[in-house]
Design a protein around this motif. Structure first.
Motif, PDB file in Angstrom:
ATOM      1  N   ALA A 105       0.885  -1.042   0.010  1.00  0.00           N
ATOM      2  CA  ALA A 105      -0.141   0.155   0.024  1.00  0.00           C
ATOM      3  C   ALA A 105       0.879   1.271   0.140  1.00  0.00           C
ATOM      4  O   ALA A 105       0.718   2.127  -0.805  1.00  0.00           O
ATOM      5  N   VAL A 106       1.667   1.538   0.911  1.00  0.00           N
ATOM      6  CA  VAL A 106       2.570   2.656   1.103  1.00  0.00           C
ATOM      7  C   VAL A 106       4.091   2.316   1.196  1.00  0.00           C
ATOM      8  O   VAL A 106       4.755   3.112   1.682  1.00  0.00           O
ATOM      9  N   GLY A 107       4.524   1.242   0.486  1.00  0.00           N
ATOM     10  CA  GLY A 107       6.144   1.212   0.323  1.00  0.00           C
ATOM     11  C   GLY A 107       6.705   0.926   1.680  1.00  0.00           C
ATOM     12  O   GLY A 107       6.114   0.016   2.454  1.00  0.00           O
ATOM     13  N   ARG A 108       7.623   1.349   1.989  1.00  0.00           N
ATOM     14  CA  ARG A 108       8.499   1.039   3.159  1.00  0.00           C
ATOM     15  C   ARG A 108       8.127   2.174   4.530  1.00  0.00           C
ATOM     16  O   ARG A 108       8.818   2.575   5.050  1.00  0.00           O
ATOM     17  N   ALA A 109       6.773   2.206   4.670  1.00  0.00           N
ATOM     18  CA  ALA A 109       6.198   3.300   5.556  1.00  0.00           C
ATOM     19  C   ALA A 109       6.711   2.409   7.007  1.00  0.00           C
ATOM     20  O   ALA A 109       6.915   3.479   8.030  1.00  0.00           O
ATOM     21  N   TRP A 110       6.514   1.290   6.948  1.00  0.00           N
ATOM     22  CA  TRP A 110       6.943   0.552   8.354  1.00  0.00           C
ATOM     23  C   TRP A 110       8.471   1.058   8.769  1.00  0.00           C
ATOM     24  O   TRP A 110       8.695   1.374   9.819  1.00  0.00           O
ATOM     25  N   CYS A 111       9.429   0.880   7.741  1.00  0.00           N
ATOM     26  CA  CYS A 111      10.757   1.303   8.070  1.00  0.00           C
ATOM     27  C   CYS A 111      10.779   2.822   8.439  1.00  0.00           C
ATOM     28  O   CYS A 111      11.467   3.146   9.570  1.00  0.00           O
ATOM     29  N   GLY A 112      10.119   3.613   7.821  1.00  0.00           N
ATOM     30  CA  GLY A 112      10.250   5.034   7.980  1.00  0.00           C
ATOM     31  C   GLY A 112       9.603   5.519   9.416  1.00  0.00           C
ATOM     32  O   GLY A 112       9.949   6.618   9.890  1.00  0.00           O
ATOM     33  N   TYR A 113       8.546   4.919   9.826  1.00  0.00           N
ATOM     34  CA  TYR A 113       7.824   5.306  11.203  1.00  0.00           C
ATOM     35  C   TYR A 113       7.921   4.385  12.282  1.00  0.00           C
ATOM     36  O   TYR A 113       7.983   5.073  13.335  1.00  0.00           O
ATOM     37  N   ALA A 114       7.501   3.054  12.078  1.00  0.00           N
ATOM     38  CA  ALA A 114       7.419   2.202  13.103  1.00  0.00           C
ATOM     39  C   ALA A 114       8.165   1.143  13.463  1.00  0.00           C
ATOM     40  O   ALA A 114       8.264   0.432  14.472  1.00  0.00           O
ATOM     41  N   CYS A 115       9.296   1.028  12.772  1.00  0.00           N
ATOM     42  CA  CYS A 115      10.338   0.035  13.088  1.00  0.00           C
ATOM     43  C   CYS A 115      11.166   0.433  14.332  1.00  0.00           C
ATOM     44  O   CYS A 115      11.518   1.441  14.389  1.00  0.00           O
ATOM     45  N   PRO A 116      11.468  -0.505  15.245  1.00  0.00           N
ATOM     46  CA  PRO A 116      11.993  -0.023  16.544  1.00  0.00           C
ATOM     47  C   PRO A 116      13.286   0.645  16.128  1.00  0.00           C
ATOM     48  O   PRO A 116      13.915   1.636  16.895  1.00  0.00           O
ATOM     49  N   GLN A 117      14.219   0.145  15.340  1.00  0.00           N
ATOM     50  CA  GLN A 117      15.296   0.728  14.964  1.00  0.00           C
ATOM     51  C   GLN A 117      15.224   2.180  14.623  1.00  0.00           C
ATOM     52  O   GLN A 117      15.966   3.076  14.911  1.00  0.00           O
ATOM     53  N   THR A 118      14.084   2.530  13.639  1.00  0.00           N
ATOM     54  CA  THR A 118      13.734   4.024  13.286  1.00  0.00           C
ATOM     55  C   THR A 118      13.497   4.615  14.632  1.00  0.00           C
ATOM     56  O   THR A 118      13.812   5.918  14.487  1.00  0.00           O
ATOM     57  N   VAL A 119      12.867   4.125  15.478  1.00  0.00           N
ATOM     58  CA  VAL A 119      11.973   4.992  16.356  1.00  0.00           C
ATOM     59  C   VAL A 119      13.045   5.421  17.253  1.00  0.00           C
ATOM     60  O   VAL A 119      13.213   6.355  17.704  1.00  0.00           O
ATOM     61  N   TRP A 120      13.970   4.436  17.841  1.00  0.00           N
ATOM     62  CA  TRP A 120      15.152   4.694  18.751  1.00  0.00           C
ATOM     63  C   TRP A 120      16.260   5.416  18.008  1.00  0.00           C
ATOM     64  O   TRP A 120      16.758   6.547  18.729  1.00  0.00           O
ATOM     65  N   THR A 121      16.339   5.435  16.910  1.00  0.00           N
ATOM     66  CA  THR A 121      17.500   6.152  16.029  1.00  0.00           C
ATOM     67  C   THR A 121      16.745   7.706  16.138  1.00  0.00           C
ATOM     68  O   THR A 121      17.573   8.735  16.401  1.00  0.00           O
ATOM     69  N   ASP A 122      15.582   7.761  15.844  1.00  0.00           N
ATOM     70  CA  ASP A 122      15.000   9.119  15.800  1.00  0.00           C
ATOM     71  C   ASP A 122      14.990   9.844  17.457  1.00  0.00           C
ATOM     72  O   ASP A 122      15.335  10.835  17.699  1.00  0.00           O
ATOM     73  N   LEU A 123      14.793   9.006  18.290  1.00  0.00           N
ATOM     74  CA  LEU A 123      15.020   9.443  19.514  1.00  0.00           C
ATOM     75  C   LEU A 123      16.309  10.135  20.044  1.00  0.00           C
ATOM     76  O   LEU A 123      16.607  10.889  20.603  1.00  0.00           O
ATOM     77  N   PHE A 124      17.440   9.071  19.535  1.00  0.00           N
ATOM     78  CA  PHE A 124      18.728   9.472  19.683  1.00  0.00           C
ATOM     79  C   PHE A 124      19.162  10.578  19.150  1.00  0.00           C
ATOM     80  O   PHE A 124      20.033  11.562  19.478  1.00  0.00           O
ATOM     81  N   GLN A 216      23.414   2.370   9.291  1.00  0.00           N
ATOM     82  CA  GLN A 216      24.143   1.195   9.233  1.00  0.00           C
ATOM     83  C   GLN A 216      23.377  -0.161   9.196  1.00  0.00           C
ATOM     84  O   GLN A 216      23.355  -1.049   8.694  1.00  0.00           O
ATOM     85  N   VAL A 217      22.582  -0.069  10.355  1.00  0.00           N
ATOM     86  CA  VAL A 217      21.507  -1.226  10.727  1.00  0.00           C
ATOM     87  C   VAL A 217      20.409  -1.330   9.405  1.00  0.00           C
ATOM     88  O   VAL A 217      20.293  -2.440   8.958  1.00  0.00           O
ATOM     89  N   CYS A 218      19.910  -0.236   9.056  1.00  0.00           N
ATOM     90  CA  CYS A 218      19.087  -0.210   8.041  1.00  0.00           C
ATOM     91  C   CYS A 218      19.435  -0.667   6.632  1.00  0.00           C
ATOM     92  O   CYS A 218      18.900  -1.473   6.024  1.00  0.00           O
ATOM     93  N   ILE A 219      20.711  -0.279   6.335  1.00  0.00           N
ATOM     94  CA  ILE A 219      21.300  -0.359   5.081  1.00  0.00           C
ATOM     95  C   ILE A 219      22.082  -1.651   4.965  1.00  0.00           C
ATOM     96  O   ILE A 219      21.995  -2.637   3.836  1.00  0.00           O
ATOM     97  N   TYR A 220      22.953  -2.271   5.980  1.00  0.00           N
ATOM     98  CA  TYR A 220      23.672  -3.226   6.089  1.00  0.00           C
ATOM     99  C   TYR A 220      23.151  -4.663   6.659  1.00  0.00           C
ATOM    100  O   TYR A 220      23.305  -5.576   6.387  1.00  0.00           O
ATOM    101  N   MET A 221      22.678  -4.403   7.942  1.00  0.00           N
ATOM    102  CA  MET A 221      22.224  -5.571   8.770  1.00  0.00           C
ATOM    103  C   MET A 221      20.960  -5.893   8.501  1.00  0.00           C
ATOM    104  O   MET A 221      20.518  -7.211   8.644  1.00  0.00           O
ATOM    105  N   CYS A 222      19.789  -5.078   8.135  1.00  0.00           N
ATOM    106  CA  CYS A 222      18.404  -5.586   8.121  1.00  0.00           C
ATOM    107  C   CYS A 222      18.250  -6.403   7.053  1.00  0.00           C
ATOM    108  O   CYS A 222      18.344  -5.669   5.841  1.00  0.00           O
ATOM    109  N   PRO A 223      17.527  -7.470   6.982  1.00  0.00           N
ATOM    110  CA  PRO A 223      17.237  -8.104   5.631  1.00  0.00           C
ATOM    111  C   PRO A 223      15.704  -7.472   5.138  1.00  0.00           C
ATOM    112  O   PRO A 223      15.739  -7.679   3.856  1.00  0.00           O
ATOM    113  N   TRP A 224      15.147  -6.855   5.751  1.00  0.00           N
ATOM    114  CA  TRP A 224      13.589  -6.411   5.427  1.00  0.00           C
ATOM    115  C   TRP A 224      13.650  -5.418   4.290  1.00  0.00           C
ATOM    116  O   TRP A 224      13.040  -5.631   3.152  1.00  0.00           O
ATOM    117  N   PRO A 225      14.845  -4.573   4.084  1.00  0.00           N
ATOM    118  CA  PRO A 225      14.910  -3.707   3.103  1.00  0.00           C
ATOM    119  C   PRO A 225      15.045  -4.349   1.628  1.00  0.00           C
ATOM    120  O   PRO A 225      14.379  -4.054   0.617  1.00  0.00           O
TER     121      PRO A 225
END
Length: 485
Positions: A105-124, A216-225
């Motif tokens: 429906a909306v592409g990688r919106a999970w990665c951009g908004y709700a993924c734990p790595q994204t949420v905590w990275t945004d917080l930091f 680096q987690v998003c680009i290299y470590m995570c298989p979901w992308p």
């Protein structure tokens, strides 16, 4: 075999050195939506273990609890036993299909908004701005010498990182025990060693992944992308730079000097400055784009300032970009979201959820399991009858004690009794009390006439005597000697 070399004759590095990413603060609808999602997800994660839920005096009152010691999973009114693990499997399947649905429906919106790595990275990253300042101040501080001010800021920032990471690890263990009790035991040194070890590991991983590795987690470590990339096509919504409108790039003055020869992009690099992974969306779709749409907010702000139309960077499909480039009009968002693949995912997801809800509503909270004892297979009594021994397990899944009846059918002339009774008071059924939320094991004896088939199937049933007659049954076998023995 020689290693590859660059033009200077030096061996090329195996890994590219990380380039620092210092996202600039931006304001806009997507940034505000990202704020809201971050607030909601963090509130759910940190606050859920403290929610109370009254299940009566025989069950824990924590709303969400993974009780490993007693092998139970509680989620508000729902209680899952080990033999009902298929509900957990169903939730995991729904989560997987839900990710497919969101991606369609909306592409990688999970990665951009709700993924734990994204949420905590945004917080930091917000901590970075709080301590070091916005992008330019962060760059100056990172490239500057180690002065007392830099040491103080680094120390303060890392202490905040550590506090967030520690509380993240601490919140996780509270899902596995009563939160108030575990908190008290943790700070008084009475908690189990595994609790301290788990908090230490999660503190370290959150500190490193959210504070330093980030994109680096998003680009290299995570298989979901990579999985998402395989699922997306030209009809998928994604953040897209409309090069047909923006190229060739040029400043506002250059555009005024050469009307019609310069595109709308003024090459201000604001889209790059706000990107949390440091990519340039103008280079086209790439694995580093998490579809957070902050570049849309930045670009729309710039376009508004220079008096040009918004939407140079926009949420749209590649097909719509090609259509607009040819002078046509792209599909509406509604039509894009209701394409067949998305509707199929939605249908499957809904069907699984409805089936699980129906099953939860229809399941009985009284379970029966019978095992025939094989040593000896049968016993011949003095009056000629044959006795078989069974182990009966009654599972009371209610959070209250219950009184139940156990009966049999399909075995004429037989009588049953338990190890708490005797053959003298045997009959077609026995009654017994079951403790709350427990499994009760009972020795069951059945005596039947000796004349009959060597192996005869019959049914043992149990039902509640407390207003809820629903129960369970099991078909088992009664053994006699072979004819002539």
């Amino acid at each position: 075999m020689t290693s590859p070399e660059d033009l200077s004759g030096q061996p090329a590095p195996l890994y590219e050195a990380r380039k620092g990413v210092y996202p600039k603060a931006v304001n806009g609808p997507f940034r505000r939506f990202k704020w809201a999602i971050m607030a909601v997800t963090l509130a759910i994660y940190y606050g859920t273990p403290w929610i109370r839920w009254d299940r009566g005096p025989y069950a824990p009152d924590q709303a969400v609890l993974v009780d490993l010691a007693n092998r139970r999973f509680y989620m508000f009114q729902i209680e899952i036993w080990p033999h009902e693990f298929y509900y957990v499997a169903g939730l995991l399947i729904m989560a997987g299909i839900g990710l497919f649905l969101v991606t369609s429906a909306v592409g990688r919106a999970w990665c951009g908004y709700a993924c734990p790595q994204t949420v905590w990275t945004d917080l930091f990253q917000h901590v970075d701005r709080l301590v070091d300042g916005d992008r330019n101040a962060q760059v100056r501080l990172a490239n500057g010498p180690w002065t007392p001010e830099k040491i103080m800021k680094r120390g303060a920032k890392y202490l905040i990182y550590l506090a967030i990471a520690f509380w993240t690890g601490g919140a996780w263990i509270m899902y596995f025990a009563d939160a108030p009790t575990l908190t008290r035991d943790f700070w008084t040194g009475q908690a189990a060693l595994v609790a301290y070890g788990t908090v230490a590991v999660l503190t370290a991983t959150t500190f490193v992944l959210g504070g330093f590795m980030r994109e680096q987690v998003c680009i290299y470590m995570c298989p979901w992308p990579r999985i998402q990339t395989a699922m997306m096509d030209e009809k998928s919504l994604l953040v897209t730079y409309k090069d047909w409108r923006g190229e060739p790039r040029g400043s506002v003055k250059k555009g005024q000097a050469h009307p019609g020869a310069i595109g709308d992009c003024i090459d201000c690099n604001q889209c790059v400055a706000v990107c949390p992974t440091g990519i340039d969306i103008r280079e086209g779709p790439q694995i580093g784009c998490i579809t957070c749409a902050l570049c849309i907010d930045a670009c729309d702000g710039v376009m508004e300032q220079v008096g040009r139309s918004r939407g140079l960077i926009d949420y749209c499909t590649l097909d719509d970009v090609a259509t607009e480039k040819a002078g046509g009009t792209g599909q509406t968002i509604r039509k894009t979201l209701t394409r067949p693949r998305t509707l199929i995912y939605l249908g499957v997801w809904t069907a699984i959820g409805a089936a699980m809800l129906f099953s939860l509503g229809q399941r009985t909270r009284l379970d029966l399991a019978v095992q025939h004892e094989r040593s000896p297979l049968y016993v011949q009594l003095s009056d000629g009858q044959i006795r078989n021994n069974y182990t009966l397990k009654l599972r009371n899944m209610e959070t209250r004690p219950r009184r139940v009846a156990v009966s049999m059918s399909g075995l004429p002339g037989a009588a049953l009794w338990t190890d708490a009774g005797s053959r003298e008071n045997a009959g077609q059924r026995v009654e017994m009390a079951l403790p709350a939320d427990s499994v009760t094991s009972v020795k069951l004896f059945i005596a039947a006439p000796g004349a009959g088939p060597a192996r005869q199937d019959f049914t043992i049933s149990t039902r509640g005597l407390d207003g809820d007659p629903r129960g369970d049954s099991d078909i088992i076998q009664f053994d006699r000697p072979e004819a002539g023995q």
